[in-house]
Motif scaffolding. Structure first.
Motif, PDB file in Angstrom:
ATOM      1  N   ILE A  49       0.839  -1.204   0.000  1.00  0.00           N
ATOM      2  CA  ILE A  49       0.000   0.000   0.000  1.00  0.00           C
ATOM      3  C   ILE A  49       0.875   1.256   0.000  1.00  0.00           C
ATOM      4  O   ILE A  49       0.615   2.208  -0.736  1.00  0.00           O
ATOM      5  N   GLY A  50       1.919   1.258   0.824  1.00  0.00           N
ATOM      6  CA  GLY A  50       2.818   2.415   0.876  1.00  0.00           C
ATOM      7  C   GLY A  50       3.500   2.662  -0.454  1.00  0.00           C
ATOM      8  O   GLY A  50       3.618   3.809  -0.904  1.00  0.00           O
ATOM      9  N   GLY A  51       3.954   1.618  -1.106  1.00  0.00           N
ATOM     10  CA  GLY A  51       4.591   1.768  -2.415  1.00  0.00           C
ATOM     11  C   GLY A  51       3.628   2.295  -3.455  1.00  0.00           C
ATOM     12  O   GLY A  51       3.989   3.131  -4.285  1.00  0.00           O
ATOM     13  N   ALA A  52       2.387   1.813  -3.412  1.00  0.00           N
ATOM     14  CA  ALA A  52       1.381   2.288  -4.370  1.00  0.00           C
ATOM     15  C   ALA A  52       1.080   3.767  -4.140  1.00  0.00           C
ATOM     16  O   ALA A  52       0.934   4.536  -5.101  1.00  0.00           O
ATOM     17  N   LEU A  53       0.994   4.187  -2.874  1.00  0.00           N
ATOM     18  CA  LEU A  53       0.737   5.601  -2.579  1.00  0.00           C
ATOM     19  C   LEU A  53       1.895   6.485  -3.026  1.00  0.00           C
ATOM     20  O   LEU A  53       1.674   7.557  -3.596  1.00  0.00           O
ATOM     21  N   LEU A  54       3.123   6.050  -2.767  1.00  0.00           N
ATOM     22  CA  LEU A  54       4.281   6.838  -3.207  1.00  0.00           C
ATOM     23  C   LEU A  54       4.319   6.953  -4.722  1.00  0.00           C
ATOM     24  O   LEU A  54       4.613   8.028  -5.270  1.00  0.00           O
ATOM     25  N   GLU A  55       4.034   5.850  -5.402  1.00  0.00           N
ATOM     26  CA  GLU A  55       4.026   5.866  -6.858  1.00  0.00           C
ATOM     27  C   GLU A  55       2.958   6.818  -7.390  1.00  0.00           C
ATOM     28  O   GLU A  55       3.180   7.568  -8.337  1.00  0.00           O
ATOM     29  N   ARG A  56       1.784   6.804  -6.767  1.00  0.00           N
ATOM     30  CA  ARG A  56       0.693   7.703  -7.185  1.00  0.00           C
ATOM     31  C   ARG A  56       1.074   9.164  -6.948  1.00  0.00           C
ATOM     32  O   ARG A  56       0.777  10.035  -7.772  1.00  0.00           O
ATOM     33  N   MET A  57       1.734   9.439  -5.813  1.00  0.00           N
ATOM     34  CA  MET A  57       2.165  10.815  -5.534  1.00  0.00           C
ATOM     35  C   MET A  57       3.180  11.292  -6.573  1.00  0.00           C
ATOM     36  O   MET A  57       3.133  12.441  -7.017  1.00  0.00           O
ATOM     37  N   LYS A  58       4.093  10.413  -6.982  1.00  0.00           N
ATOM     38  CA  LYS A  58       5.064  10.778  -8.016  1.00  0.00           C
ATOM     39  C   LYS A  58       4.364  11.091  -9.330  1.00  0.00           C
ATOM     40  O   LYS A  58       4.719  12.057 -10.021  1.00  0.00           O
ATOM     41  N   GLU A  59       3.360  10.266  -9.685  1.00  0.00           N
ATOM     42  CA  GLU A  59       2.619  10.521 -10.916  1.00  0.00           C
ATOM     43  C   GLU A  59       1.898  11.856 -10.860  1.00  0.00           C
ATOM     44  O   GLU A  59       1.887  12.607 -11.847  1.00  0.00           O
ATOM     45  N   MET A  60       1.291  12.182  -9.720  1.00  0.00           N
ATOM     46  CA  MET A  60       0.582  13.451  -9.580  1.00  0.00           C
ATOM     47  C   MET A  60       1.541  14.622  -9.706  1.00  0.00           C
ATOM     48  O   MET A  60       1.232  15.637 -10.340  1.00  0.00           O
ATOM     49  N   ARG A  61       2.724  14.504  -9.101  1.00  0.00           N
ATOM     50  CA  ARG A  61       3.725  15.569  -9.209  1.00  0.00           C
ATOM     51  C   ARG A  61       4.161  15.771 -10.656  1.00  0.00           C
ATOM     52  O   ARG A  61       4.327  16.899 -11.121  1.00  0.00           O
ATOM     53  N   GLU A  62       4.363  14.645 -11.372  1.00  0.00           N
ATOM     54  CA  GLU A  62       4.775  14.751 -12.774  1.00  0.00           C
ATOM     55  C   GLU A  62       3.682  15.380 -13.620  1.00  0.00           C
ATOM     56  O   GLU A  62       3.980  16.155 -14.542  1.00  0.00           O
ATOM     57  N   GLU A  63       2.417  15.075 -13.333  1.00  0.00           N
ATOM     58  CA  GLU A  63       1.309  15.674 -14.071  1.00  0.00           C
ATOM     59  C   GLU A  63       1.265  17.190 -13.844  1.00  0.00           C
ATOM     60  O   GLU A  63       1.098  17.964 -14.792  1.00  0.00           O
ATOM     61  N   LYS A  64       1.446  17.609 -12.593  1.00  0.00           N
ATOM     62  CA  LYS A  64       1.465  19.044 -12.294  1.00  0.00           C
ATOM     63  C   LYS A  64       2.627  19.728 -12.992  1.00  0.00           C
ATOM     64  O   LYS A  64       2.493  20.834 -13.536  1.00  0.00           O
ATOM     65  N   LYS A  65       3.786  19.067 -12.983  1.00  0.00           N
ATOM     66  CA  LYS A  65       4.965  19.642 -13.633  1.00  0.00           C
ATOM     67  C   LYS A  65       4.757  19.766 -15.140  1.00  0.00           C
ATOM     68  O   LYS A  65       5.120  20.786 -15.736  1.00  0.00           O
ATOM     69  N   ALA A  66       4.131  18.765 -15.753  1.00  0.00           N
ATOM     70  CA  ALA A  66       3.865  18.811 -17.181  1.00  0.00           C
ATOM     71  C   ALA A  66       2.869  19.921 -17.505  1.00  0.00           C
ATOM     72  O   ALA A  66       3.017  20.620 -18.518  1.00  0.00           O
ATOM     73  N   LYS A  67       1.851  20.115 -16.664  1.00  0.00           N
ATOM     74  CA  LYS A  67       0.880  21.191 -16.898  1.00  0.00           C
ATOM     75  C   LYS A  67       1.555  22.553 -16.796  1.00  0.00           C
ATOM     76  O   LYS A  67       1.268  23.460 -17.567  1.00  0.00           O
ATOM     77  N   ARG A  68       2.450  22.720 -15.806  1.00  0.00           N
ATOM     78  CA  ARG A  68       3.152  24.002 -15.656  1.00  0.00           C
ATOM     79  C   ARG A  68       4.048  24.294 -16.851  1.00  0.00           C
ATOM     80  O   ARG A  68       4.175  25.432 -17.268  1.00  0.00           O
ATOM     81  N   GLU A  69       4.668  23.255 -17.394  1.00  0.00           N
ATOM     82  CA  GLU A  69       5.562  23.472 -18.534  1.00  0.00           C
ATOM     83  C   GLU A  69       4.776  23.819 -19.806  1.00  0.00           C
ATOM     84  O   GLU A  69       5.288  24.503 -20.673  1.00  0.00           O
ATOM     85  N   LEU A  70       3.536  23.338 -19.925  1.00  0.00           N
ATOM     86  CA  LEU A  70       2.735  23.671 -21.094  1.00  0.00           C
ATOM     87  C   LEU A  70       2.257  25.124 -21.056  1.00  0.00           C
ATOM     88  O   LEU A  70       2.121  25.750 -22.095  1.00  0.00           O
ATOM     89  N   ASN A  71       1.995  25.658 -19.881  1.00  0.00           N
ATOM     90  CA  ASN A  71       1.503  27.036 -19.767  1.00  0.00           C
ATOM     91  C   ASN A  71       2.593  28.055 -19.806  1.00  0.00           C
ATOM     92  O   ASN A  71       3.663  28.064 -19.907  1.00  0.00           O
TER      93      ASN A  71
END
Length: 58
Positions: free
Chosen positions: A36-58
């Motif tokens: 469960i901890g590994g899945a949560l960490l992986e999901r948090m990394k994905e969310m951070r990457e999504e935010k970073k990609a959105k910031r780079e597009l704008n």
């Protein structure tokens, strides 16, 4: 009280029951929280990457 084959069957039952108990204890205390901890960490990394990609597009 017990005949020899009944005694062996009882010992086999106790051995299987005890092994199952310790396996479940191990899974519930170490494996499942690690999973469960590994899945949560992986999901948090994905969310951070999504935010970073959105910031780079704008």
């Amino acid at each position: 009280m017990f005949e020899f084959d009944q005694y062996l069957g009882f010992l086999a039952f106790l051995a299987i029951f005890t092994l199952g108990f310790w396996l479940m204890l191990f899974l519930l205390t170490f494996v499942v929280p690690y999973w469960i901890g590994g899945a949560l960490l992986e999901r948090m990394k994905e969310m951070r990457e999504e935010k970073k990609a959105k910031r780079e597009l704008n």
